[in-house]
Each structure stands twice: as C-alpha cells, then as structure tokens.
Motif scaffolding. Sequence first.
Motif, PDB file in Angstrom:
ATOM      1  N   ALA A   1       0.833  -1.207   0.000  1.00  0.00           N
ATOM      2  CA  ALA A   1       0.000   0.000   0.000  1.00  0.00           C
ATOM      3  C   ALA A   1       0.865   1.253   0.000  1.00  0.00           C
ATOM      4  O   ALA A   1       0.587   2.220  -0.724  1.00  0.00           O
ATOM      5  CB  ALA A   1      -0.926   0.000   1.213  1.00  0.00           C
ATOM      6  N   LEU A   2       1.924   1.260   0.794  1.00  0.00           N
ATOM      7  CA  LEU A   2       2.831   2.405   0.823  1.00  0.00           C
ATOM      8  C   LEU A   2       3.447   2.650  -0.544  1.00  0.00           C
ATOM      9  O   LEU A   2       3.583   3.791  -0.999  1.00  0.00           O
ATOM     10  CB  LEU A   2       3.931   2.180   1.869  1.00  0.00           C
ATOM     11  N   GLY A   3       3.803   1.559  -1.216  1.00  0.00           N
ATOM     12  CA  GLY A   3       4.382   1.693  -2.553  1.00  0.00           C
ATOM     13  C   GLY A   3       3.366   2.127  -3.587  1.00  0.00           C
ATOM     14  O   GLY A   3       3.639   2.989  -4.428  1.00  0.00           O
ATOM     15  N   ALA A   4       2.177   1.533  -3.524  1.00  0.00           N
ATOM     16  CA  ALA A   4       1.142   1.833  -4.518  1.00  0.00           C
ATOM     17  C   ALA A   4       0.719   3.295  -4.479  1.00  0.00           C
ATOM     18  O   ALA A   4       0.424   3.897  -5.522  1.00  0.00           O
ATOM     19  CB  ALA A   4      -0.073   0.930  -4.301  1.00  0.00           C
ATOM     20  N   PHE A   5       0.689   3.887  -3.286  1.00  0.00           N
ATOM     21  CA  PHE A   5       0.277   5.279  -3.155  1.00  0.00           C
ATOM     22  C   PHE A   5       1.469   6.236  -3.044  1.00  0.00           C
ATOM     23  O   PHE A   5       1.306   7.397  -2.698  1.00  0.00           O
ATOM     24  CB  PHE A   5      -0.643   5.448  -1.945  1.00  0.00           C
TER      25      PHE A   5
ATOM     26  N   ARG B   1      -0.948   6.824   8.444  1.00  0.00           N
ATOM     27  CA  ARG B   1      -1.949   7.360   7.518  1.00  0.00           C
ATOM     28  C   ARG B   1      -2.696   6.219   6.836  1.00  0.00           C
ATOM     29  O   ARG B   1      -3.931   6.243   6.730  1.00  0.00           O
ATOM     30  CB  ARG B   1      -1.255   8.235   6.472  1.00  0.00           C
ATOM     31  N   VAL B   2      -1.970   5.201   6.382  1.00  0.00           N
ATOM     32  CA  VAL B   2      -2.602   4.041   5.754  1.00  0.00           C
ATOM     33  C   VAL B   2      -3.539   3.360   6.747  1.00  0.00           C
ATOM     34  O   VAL B   2      -4.684   3.033   6.418  1.00  0.00           O
ATOM     35  CB  VAL B   2      -1.536   3.038   5.245  1.00  0.00           C
TER      36      VAL B   2
ATOM     37  N   VAL C   1      -6.708  -2.191  -3.932  1.00  0.00           N
ATOM     38  CA  VAL C   1      -5.457  -1.435  -4.048  1.00  0.00           C
ATOM     39  C   VAL C   1      -4.556  -2.052  -5.105  1.00  0.00           C
ATOM     40  O   VAL C   1      -3.987  -1.345  -5.949  1.00  0.00           O
ATOM     41  CB  VAL C   1      -4.728  -1.384  -2.681  1.00  0.00           C
ATOM     42  N   LYS C   2      -4.419  -3.346  -5.078  1.00  0.00           N
ATOM     43  CA  LYS C   2      -3.523  -4.022  -6.028  1.00  0.00           C
ATOM     44  C   LYS C   2      -3.940  -3.777  -7.471  1.00  0.00           C
ATOM     45  O   LYS C   2      -3.099  -3.624  -8.351  1.00  0.00           O
ATOM     46  CB  LYS C   2      -3.477  -5.524  -5.735  1.00  0.00           C
ATOM     47  N   LYS C   3      -5.230  -3.734  -7.715  1.00  0.00           N
ATOM     48  CA  LYS C   3      -5.718  -3.555  -9.085  1.00  0.00           C
ATOM     49  C   LYS C   3      -5.789  -2.091  -9.522  1.00  0.00           C
ATOM     50  O   LYS C   3      -5.513  -1.767 -10.674  1.00  0.00           O
ATOM     51  CB  LYS C   3      -7.115  -4.174  -9.220  1.00  0.00           C
ATOM     52  N   GLY C   4      -6.183  -1.230  -8.594  1.00  0.00           N
ATOM     53  CA  GLY C   4      -6.472   0.134  -9.033  1.00  0.00           C
ATOM     54  C   GLY C   4      -5.546   1.229  -8.574  1.00  0.00           C
ATOM     55  O   GLY C   4      -5.456   2.286  -9.216  1.00  0.00           O
ATOM     56  N   ALA C   5      -4.816   1.019  -7.461  1.00  0.00           N
ATOM     57  CA  ALA C   5      -4.037   2.110  -6.875  1.00  0.00           C
ATOM     58  C   ALA C   5      -2.885   2.625  -7.746  1.00  0.00           C
ATOM     59  O   ALA C   5      -2.661   3.840  -7.804  1.00  0.00           O
ATOM     60  CB  ALA C   5      -3.514   1.700  -5.497  1.00  0.00           C
ATOM     61  N   PRO C   6      -2.125   1.772  -8.415  1.00  0.00           N
ATOM     62  CA  PRO C   6      -1.002   2.295  -9.212  1.00  0.00           C
ATOM     63  C   PRO C   6      -1.435   3.325 -10.256  1.00  0.00           C
ATOM     64  O   PRO C   6      -0.857   4.420 -10.337  1.00  0.00           O
ATOM     65  CB  PRO C   6      -0.425   1.031  -9.859  1.00  0.00           C
ATOM     66  N   ALA C   7      -2.450   2.984 -11.046  1.00  0.00           N
ATOM     67  CA  ALA C   7      -2.921   3.926 -12.065  1.00  0.00           C
ATOM     68  C   ALA C   7      -3.539   5.153 -11.426  1.00  0.00           C
ATOM     69  O   ALA C   7      -3.347   6.288 -11.894  1.00  0.00           O
ATOM     70  CB  ALA C   7      -3.943   3.242 -12.976  1.00  0.00           C
ATOM     71  N   PHE C   8      -4.261   4.956 -10.347  1.00  0.00           N
ATOM     72  CA  PHE C   8      -4.906   6.059  -9.647  1.00  0.00           C
ATOM     73  C   PHE C   8      -3.868   7.059  -9.140  1.00  0.00           C
ATOM     74  O   PHE C   8      -4.029   8.272  -9.267  1.00  0.00           O
ATOM     75  CB  PHE C   8      -5.722   5.498  -8.471  1.00  0.00           C
TER      76      PHE C   8
ATOM     77  N   GLY D   1      -2.500  11.264 -10.249  1.00  0.00           N
ATOM     78  CA  GLY D   1      -2.662  12.340  -9.276  1.00  0.00           C
ATOM     79  C   GLY D   1      -3.573  12.048  -8.112  1.00  0.00           C
ATOM     80  O   GLY D   1      -3.813  12.938  -7.276  1.00  0.00           O
ATOM     81  N   GLY D   2      -4.101  10.839  -8.002  1.00  0.00           N
ATOM     82  CA  GLY D   2      -5.005  10.515  -6.903  1.00  0.00           C
ATOM     83  C   GLY D   2      -4.257  10.228  -5.616  1.00  0.00           C
ATOM     84  O   GLY D   2      -3.057   9.953  -5.622  1.00  0.00           O
ATOM     85  N   ASN D   3      -4.956  10.275  -4.495  1.00  0.00           N
ATOM     86  CA  ASN D   3      -4.342   9.957  -3.213  1.00  0.00           C
ATOM     87  C   ASN D   3      -5.113   8.836  -2.526  1.00  0.00           C
ATOM     88  O   ASN D   3      -6.192   8.425  -2.969  1.00  0.00           O
ATOM     89  CB  ASN D   3      -4.273  11.191  -2.313  1.00  0.00           C
ATOM     90  N   ILE D   4      -4.570   8.347  -1.442  1.00  0.00           N
ATOM     91  CA  ILE D   4      -5.144   7.185  -0.769  1.00  0.00           C
ATOM     92  C   ILE D   4      -6.524   7.481  -0.191  1.00  0.00           C
ATOM     93  O   ILE D   4      -7.410   6.617  -0.195  1.00  0.00           O
ATOM     94  CB  ILE D   4      -4.190   6.677   0.334  1.00  0.00           C
ATOM     95  N   GLU D   5      -6.738   8.688   0.284  1.00  0.00           N
ATOM     96  CA  GLU D   5      -8.040   9.034   0.856  1.00  0.00           C
ATOM     97  C   GLU D   5      -9.136   8.996  -0.200  1.00  0.00           C
ATOM     98  O   GLU D   5     -10.220   8.421   0.028  1.00  0.00           O
ATOM     99  CB  GLU D   5      -7.974  10.419   1.510  1.00  0.00           C
ATOM    100  N   ASP D   6      -8.890   9.597  -1.371  1.00  0.00           N
ATOM    101  CA  ASP D   6      -9.896   9.599  -2.439  1.00  0.00           C
ATOM    102  C   ASP D   6     -10.143   8.187  -2.954  1.00  0.00           C
ATOM    103  O   ASP D   6     -11.287   7.790  -3.221  1.00  0.00           O
ATOM    104  CB  ASP D   6      -9.442  10.498  -3.594  1.00  0.00           C
ATOM    105  N   PHE D   7      -9.060   7.427  -3.103  1.00  0.00           N
ATOM    106  CA  PHE D   7      -9.201   6.051  -3.581  1.00  0.00           C
ATOM    107  C   PHE D   7     -10.069   5.244  -2.621  1.00  0.00           C
ATOM    108  O   PHE D   7     -10.989   4.530  -3.043  1.00  0.00           O
ATOM    109  CB  PHE D   7      -7.826   5.402  -3.713  1.00  0.00           C
TER     110      PHE D   7
END
Length: 299
Positions: free
Chosen positions: A173-177, A199-200, A222-229, A233-239
């Motif tokens: 998660a830290l890496g993805a975001f 924060r996570v 997270v694994k599927k969507g966080a990298p592209a998100f 410009g997206g952040n963990i809160e919005d995701f």
Amino acid sequence: MATRYAVETVFKLIDEFTAPLAKLSAQGKGVGDFLKNDLAKAEQTLNAVPGKMLEVGKTALKMGAGAVTAGLGVATKQYIDFDNAITAAGAKFKDLDVTSADYQSHLAELGTKAREVAAVTQFNAVDTAGALDKMAMAGLGAGQSMALLSGTADLATTTGLDLTSAVDMATDALGAFNLMKDEFGQPLDEAGVAASLQRVSDVVAKTTNMANTDMNMWFEAVKKGAPAFTVLGGNIEDFSAMVGVLANSGLKGSEAGTAIRNMMLNISAPISDRACGALERLGISAFDAAGNMRPILEI
C-alpha cells in the motif's frame, strides 16, 4: 517441610525459566503452564497424604528436572529461530554491509527492536524478526523497517491478520500510493515512514468501519487500481472513499479496483475523447485550464 520447600522451589524455577521464554514464543508460556499443572497435581497429593511427602517430593523434583530439560530444548530452538531470522534480515537489507566493522552492531539493533515490539504486542520475537526479514525483501532499508515494525504489528492486531500478511499489505500500500517518498521524490526518513504507515492504517480503519468491506477486499482493490490512480494524481483518501462507495453498491475487492483503474484511464487517456465529450455534455470538465486532470472526486 523440606519436601514442600522443594516443590515451591521447582515452581519458582519454572517461573524464572519460562518468563523470558514466553517473550520469544507462545510455546514458552505453554511450557510453563504445562509444568505447573503437573506439579500442582503433585502438591495436591503431598497435602492429602502426609505419609508420602518424601516420596512425592522426590517425584516432583524429578519432574521439575526433566521438565526443565525439555523446556531448555524449546528455548534453545526459539533462540535459534530468532537468531536465524534476524541474521537473514540483516543480510537482505541493501543499506547494511555484512563486511563492515559496524555490521554486528546494526544486527544487534535490529534484534533489540524486534524484541521490544514483541514485548508489547501479541506477537513473539520470532514473528517480529520475520517481519523485518519480509520488509528487507520488499526493498526497505533497515531504519525504515524498524520504524514500520510497531505500526505494522498494530495494523495486524487491528485487522486480525498475521504479521506476515500485514507486512505485505502495508509495504504494498505504501508503494502503490507513493507514500515512501517525499514531494521531491526522496526516500522518507524513519519518522516520515512511520507517519505514512499511520496514515494508511487510519484510512483503512475508517473505510472498513464506514463501508461494507474489509481489509482483504480493500487490499485487493489497491492491487488492481491504486497504481494507475496514483500516477494520475489521486491519493489514498480519495481512492478509499471510492472503494467504500463501490463496496456499498456491491462492487468489492479486485472488481472495485479494476473499475476505478478503468475509469481513470478512460478519462485521462488521449483515446478517451468520447468519455471526455460525454462529461462535457453534462457540463463536467475532467481537466483544468492548464490541462491537468482535476481531482477525481471533483469530477
């Protein structure tokens, strides 16, 4: 009196022997409880049949000696497992040089941290040493890993995960975001890493409490969507907010992550003129005046 004193002495020996052992492994506590149960039976017999005090006392001492011998075997194995895990972790950390003069002091520091976290959590020192090893394999530095260990143990406890799974989820998660680096792309120091993990943890806790999802499903998303998100410009809160809304609508886990990824790509990619045109007809602009994609929740 001599026999009773002998029985009480064996009890004290078990306490002193198993106290440090229990810090290394749950087996240690089990050994102590097992020994005490058997010795308690011996003491009951001692009290009930005074004429056999000497015989029972000798039996108790034999039990104590044999049990401690067996316990030493358990303790030795736990210490060996702990030492092996710390040594393996030390060898994997890229920022530690096994040939340097101060390597052993760094290794001792890792061991101390693993024992400190084990002392105040449900996990034993072999678990926490293994977690450091897992973080090393994830590419984290020794200092970063020690800073993450306590928070990861808390995350595992809160979510009911084993420590290894919590390490996987936390580091991924830290890496993805992109939460392991500062705004200039430089690696965070120990305090920064610990703050990112907190924060996570906070975001996951709020999302799983407010939406119909759990930690595992959140992580699959997270694994599927966080990298592209994140790249867009997206952040963990919005995701996580989007994951929660989708979960309440029946779209969970990897399906939710895939949906978020596809949405972001469709809005942002040059080939998505059709998607952007549809938004514009609704009076919605995906990009600002400078051509940058607007925050997804605004869109």
